[in-house]
Design a protein around this motif. Structure first.
Motif: not given
Length: 490
Positions: A83-89, A131-140, A428-435
């Motif tokens: 969710a971090g990638l669409p959240g970052g978008w 999970a969805g909220g984490t994908g938004l709040v972490k990149p933000a 920032l979402g990409l960073y999470g994807l590699f992690a």
């Protein structure tokens, strides 16, 4: 996701410089608080979720088999990473970082409070919301940290301070939430985690009121807007349908986890190919992106080691470490608190270091961090089979902590600083994807412990990461030149 038809424009901040400085100081404290309480809710949930899922129904639990409970937890983590990638978008192209942080924090809080409802369907719905909220709040929040006055002055030092929030939460949340869950009830524990998220969200809204950080407005063509709505509707329908099927035991958690795991492994490469294809990123931005991707790909090896703290190192602590102190047997799980404790102790030193050397080479530091992570497994391999002194395990966690204070905050800082205009949230979402790639890989490698002697497994994993560290050190001058392409210091 296509960005065609989207035009970004910066809304000028016309406030007086002194007023902007004061607001940015308050904004940093508010963003720090939001991140601290979001991580508190995350670690609190992680502490009791599997225990709740496997607890008998008569004791207030879900009554799942242990394998299914672990699969549910893995599916939840995978969804949060993805969710971090669409959240970052959404942060970059539609909401802006502040509104994305508020929306994500509210969704996380709603998810925890939904988990507090004693119903099976509420459990799965709540996990989806978290999970969805984490994908938004972490990149933000990461993007907002880079936009504060402190973040603009030195991004590496700022993210090192942010790591303090993570480690404080990692230490306190299991104690607070776990105690409430044990003495009051599972759903009360979930409610406490949600209350923490609400506290951080209110603090953030009040602390960032009136601006103080850069805002970005976007105009989207009607075609792009309709496309976004269609994709969002399809995604919500699919996710809710799968959750309902799982809640009614019509599909198993393992069946859900397999495609999620495969998606997590494929997502980094797919998104990098998307970024570098065509004219989306050109010139110096393209070279800096390639350099960043090399570092993030290498950092996956660190997260692969890190992911096994609770599995293979936990088993080693239980079976092979002499845990008796004065006739009392130290619980094996207590050793896992050493890692966040060491990071908490080292984070201020790291922030001071980067504050004095904000232009130091990054790639060589990453190589050293990987060598420390690989060395932690080599150290445990040298200890052999038990019972061995607990100092072997203490040394391993100390080495890993030394690596994390580089890979974690510096990786985030580079992703925030090197992102082309309008793509900070996505990077920032990409960073999470590699992690996530490293975490999923580590969990899969753990299966080899059933085939290999444990010391040999530690040695092979550790040496493989050390080899990657040596290779990264060898190409570090070239990677540093990529990171500094166009005269922008990394």
């Amino acid at each position: 996701m296509s960005t065609a038809g989207v035009t970004a424009r910066r809304v000028p901040d016309t406030a007086a410089p002194a007023a902007r400085t004061g607001r940015r100081d308050r904004s940093f404290a508010a963003v720090f608080a939001l991140d601290l309480w979001e991580r508190f809710s995350f670690f609190g949930l992680a502490t009791i979720l599997v225990l709740y899922l496997v607890a008998p129904v008569g004791e207030g639990g879900a009554g799942l088999p242990a394998v299914d409970a672990a699969a549910v937890f893995g599916a939840y983590l995978s969804l949060g990473f993805l969710a971090g990638l669409p959240g970052g978008w959404l942060t970059d192209r539609l909401l802006g970082p502040r509104r994305a942080a508020i929306a994500g924090g509210a969704l996380v809080a709603a998810g925890h409070l939904t988990l507090a409802v004693p119903a099976t369907a509420a459990t799965y719905l709540g996990l989806l919301c978290v999970a969805g909220g984490t994908g938004l709040v972490k990149p933000a929040t990461a993007a907002l940290a880079a936009l504060t006055r402190r973040g603009r002055a030195n991004t590496q030092a700022t993210f090192s301070l942010f790591y303090l929030a993570i480690q404080v939460s990692a230490l306190l949340a299991p104690l607070v939430v776990g105690t409430v869950a044990e003495r009051v009830g599972w759903h009360a524990g979930f409610a406490v985690a949600g209350a923490g998220m609400v506290t951080g969200l209110v603090w953030f809204v009040v602390g960032t009121r009136g601006g103080g950080t850069e805002r970005t407005a976007h105009r989207m063509s009607p075609a792009v807007r309709r496309g976004c709505v269609r994709w969002a509707v399809v995604l919500v329908v699919v996710v809710v349908t799968v959750a309902l099927l799982a809640a009614n035991r019509l599909v198993t958690a393992q069946q859900v986890l397999i495609p999620l795991g495969l998606s997590t492994l494929a997502a980094p490469a797919a998104f990098v190919a998307y970024l570098l294809r065509g004219e989306r990123i050109t010139g110096p931005d393209r070279r800096r992106t390639i350099g960043l991707v090399i570092l993030l790909a290498a950092s996956s090896c660190f997260w692969m080691i890190f992911a096994q703290d609770a599995s293979v190192l936990g088993v080693f602590a239980r079976n092979d470490v002499d845990r008796e102190v004065g006739g009392w047997l130290v619980p094996a799980a207590w050793f896992q608190s050493l890692h966040p404790l060491f990071v908490l102790l080292l984070a201020p030193l790291s922030a001071w270091w980067w504050g004095r050397r904000s232009r130091s080479p990054r790639t060589l530091g990453f190589a050293v961090a990987l060598a420390l992570a690989g060395g932690s497994f080599v150290l445990v391999a040298a200890a052999g089979r038990g019972p061995v002194s607990p100092w072997w395990l203490v040394g391993a966690y100390l080495l890993q902590a030394g690596g994390e204070i580089v890979v974690g905050p510096v990786g985030l800082a580079l992703a925030a600083r090197l992102a082309p205009p309008g793509r900070r949230g996505q990077f920032l979402g990409l960073y999470g994807l590699f992690a996530a790639f490293g975490v999923v890989s580590g969990n899969q490698l753990y299966r080899l412990t059933g085939l290999l002697p444990l010391p040999l497994y530690f040695l092979l994993c550790g040496l493989a990461v050390v080899v990657v560290a040596v290779l990264l050190a060898a190409v570090s001058p070239r990677v540093d030149r990529l990171l500094r392409a166009g005269g922008t210091a990394a």
